[in-house]
Design an enzyme around this catalytic site. Structure first.
Site, PDB file in Angstrom:
ATOM      1  N   LYS A 247       1.804   2.406  -4.261  1.00 57.41           N
ATOM      2  CA  LYS A 247       3.163   2.221  -3.756  1.00 57.41           C
ATOM      3  C   LYS A 247       4.019   3.450  -4.089  1.00 57.41           C
ATOM      4  O   LYS A 247       3.583   4.334  -4.807  1.00 57.41           O
ATOM      5  CB  LYS A 247       3.785   0.970  -4.390  1.00 57.41           C
ATOM      6  CG  LYS A 247       2.979  -0.295  -4.131  1.00 57.41           C
ATOM      7  CD  LYS A 247       2.949  -0.610  -2.646  1.00 57.41           C
ATOM      8  CE  LYS A 247       2.194  -1.886  -2.327  1.00 57.41           C
ATOM      9  NZ  LYS A 247       0.776  -1.861  -2.672  1.00 57.41           N
TER      10      LYS A 247
HETATM   11  C1  LIG Z   1       3.862  -6.157   1.340  1.00 54.71           C
HETATM   12  C2  LIG Z   1       2.933  -6.287   0.165  1.00 54.71           C
HETATM   13  N1  LIG Z   1       2.983  -7.395  -0.578  1.00 54.71           N
HETATM   14  C3  LIG Z   1       2.200  -7.550  -1.660  1.00 54.71           C
HETATM   15  C4  LIG Z   1       1.286  -6.594  -2.029  1.00 54.71           C
HETATM   16  C5  LIG Z   1       0.372  -6.861  -3.164  1.00 54.71           C
HETATM   17  O1  LIG Z   1       0.612  -6.046  -4.268  1.00 54.71           O
HETATM   18  P1  LIG Z   1      -0.530  -5.789  -5.358  1.00 54.71           P
HETATM   19  O2  LIG Z   1      -1.559  -4.937  -4.720  1.00 54.71           O
HETATM   20  O3  LIG Z   1       0.188  -5.101  -6.475  1.00 54.71           O
HETATM   21  O4  LIG Z   1      -1.057  -7.122  -5.765  1.00 54.71           O
HETATM   22  C6  LIG Z   1       1.202  -5.405  -1.292  1.00 54.71           C
HETATM   23  C7  LIG Z   1       0.237  -4.360  -1.693  1.00 54.71           C
HETATM   24  O5  LIG Z   1      -0.356  -3.688  -0.918  1.00 54.71           O
HETATM   25  C8  LIG Z   1       2.044  -5.251  -0.155  1.00 54.71           C
HETATM   26  O6  LIG Z   1       1.995  -4.149   0.600  1.00 54.71           O
END
Ligand SMILES: Cc1ncc(COP(=O)(O)O)c(C=O)c1O
Length: 461
Positions: A247
């Site tokens: 991110k």
């Molecule tokens: C819109 C969105 N929500 C949730 C997530 C999930 O995050 P994590 O990978 O930290 O679990 C992501 C990750 O790619 C995402 O892009």
């Protein structure tokens, strides 16, 4: 070896043999004033985590040899206390606040939010949020047809059913189609602020209030973006963030949950840290109905938290650089009849790391993509020639049981069409003004070669 059988008859006048050979001399018990058997251990404790571990972390992330030498000098075992550090968030009896609590304090201040919890992932943040608002068996949560599968998956993890709402030409959840997605089982709306953009929160909040639904904002792709001047994540009831290395800020794997309501925040804590260490009295019975239930452990690691305090401090600068580059390019673009720009729900508030537009036909999409790449413009497209993608609900195969129902992707026709027709330009936050101008020139060259110009407005697109 002498084996003593319990059944062995005891012959009068004959004592059973003692353990070992001979009879040890009787010593005074310590409780009767005798010497203590074990005083000071002779073994010298070493810290559980010392120089080697710190250097392994540095090595893993590619520090150069001279930096490693300096780190070795700075991180000496002699400097470390025998019992630490242990990298735990909850450290009893330590005067220094944990990195986790520092990160949460920084997040509360940055977002102006009363409650913040650092967690181990964005998925964990969403799962905790879903449970906090009462998503569970027999309940439904409305998620957008474009986003990332983690949002819908979190509803499933909570035991609820995700219902997909189509998007509009902003590629965000379409508020006009939202009410058709509701049922008596709906408990929450979970808009995603998709890829640097912002969802149209005003009508979404109005619909939520009208139907008494919770709003969970998935801000994983747009941290620092604003809608009508307010930071995303603070507009609905709960804001969820991923702060993973993938991110725009994040150092490894992490997440953040923001909340406004104390009871909801308790439930977020209970789901994410069911060890109960978050509670004022860990083992006390529930203080109120619904406080305690089976949860899991999404606790944020101290290493992650320490890095994320620094990362959060950089967010405004990151957002500022992206916005500046994005708007500089956007302001120069020429409109052509055959290409529609992505609509922006808040032009000033978007984060702007993807500039997106929709050619009128599939044939034109392919031609523009090839020509843009030839100009050196970093263009891509999830068009029909690329593989499935977990950002479009129709491709979210792990959620297959929920994709075949009436609430599934077949109602997301706009998402299916626009997502596969879009072209996206990846903006680099480090581009100079000249870089931006060159990219804008490249886009204009291609657009005007393949489309009929309809003028150049003062603000470009
Ligand atoms: C819109 C969105 N929500 C949730 C997530 C999930 O995050 P994590 O990978 O930290 O679990 C992501 C990750 O790619 C995402 O892009």
């Amino acid at each position: 070896m002498t084996v003593i059988s319990e059944k062995r008859p005891i012959v009068p006048g004959l004592r059973p043999p003692e353990f070992g050979s001979g009879t040890p001399p009787k010593e005074e018990l310590a409780i009767h004033g005798g010497p203590r058997a074990f005083r000071q251990p002779r073994g010298q404790p070493q810290p559980k985590i010392g120089t080697d571990e710190f250097l392994a972390i540095a090595r893993r992330f590619g520090f150069q040899p001279d930096a490693m030498a300096r780190l070795r000098g700075a991180v000496s075992v002699a400097d470390l206390p025998a019992d630490g550090p242990n990298f735990a968030k909850y450290r009893v009896g330590r005067p220094a606040p944990s990195a986790g609590s520092q990160f949460e304090a920084a997040a509360r201040e940055y977002f102006g939010s009363p409650y913040a919890l650092g967690v181990s992932s964005g998925t964990g943040a969403l799962h905790a949020a879903m449970v906090a608002v009462g998503a569970g068996p027999g309940k439904e949560v409305v998620v957008p047809g474009l986003g990332f599968l983690a949002t819908a998956m979190a509803a499933v993890l909570a035991g609820a059913t995700p219902v997909f709402c189509d998007v509009d030409d902003s590629l965000q959840m379409d508020p006009e189609k939202l009410e058709a997605c509701l049922s008596p089982r709906t408990v929450a709306l979970a808009p995603t602020h998709h890829w640097g953009g912002v969802a149209d929160m005003e009508p979404i909040i109005a619909i939520a209030r009208k139907h008494k639904l919770a709003v969970i904002e998935d801000c994983a792709q747009s941290p620092g973006a604003t809608y009508h001047g307010q930071r995303v994540g603070t507009i609905g009831d709960i804001g969820c963030f991923s702060i993973s290395a993938y991110k725009i800020i994040g150092a490894g794997e992490g997440g953040l949950v923001l909340a406004k309501d104390e009871r909801q925040f308790d439930r977020i804590n209970q789901l994410a840290e069911s060890g109960g260490l978050w509670r004022p009295d860990r083992f006390a019975p529930p203080r109120y109905e619904g406080e305690l239930f089976a949860g899991t452990n999404y606790r944020m690691s101290e290493l992650e938290a320490a890095a994320d305090v620094v990362q959060l401090g950089k967010l405004d600068a990151v957002v500022g650089r992206y916005r500046q580059a994005y708007h500089r390019i956007l302001g120069q673009l020429q409109r052509v009849r055959e290409v529609r720009p992505q609509r922006l729900n808040d032009r000033a508030g978007v984060l702007g790391y993807l500039l997106r537009f929709f050619p009128r036909t599939e044939g034109l999409r392919a031609k523009l993509l090839t020509a843009l790449r030839a100009e050196g413009v970093p263009a891509s497209s999830p068009g029909p020639d690329t593989g499935p993608d977990w950002h479009f609900c129709g491709d979210m195969f792990p959620l297959r049981p929920y994709l075949t129902t009436a609430s599934g992707p077949q109602r997301c026709q706009v998402a299916a069409d626009l997502y596969h027709r879009e072209i996206r330009i990846a903006i680099d936050q480090w581009w100079t003004s000249e870089d931006c101008d060159a990219v804008a020139k490249g886009i204009n060259k291609v657009l005007t070669a393949y489309g009929a110009a309809v003028g150049h407005t003062a603000v470009g697109w």
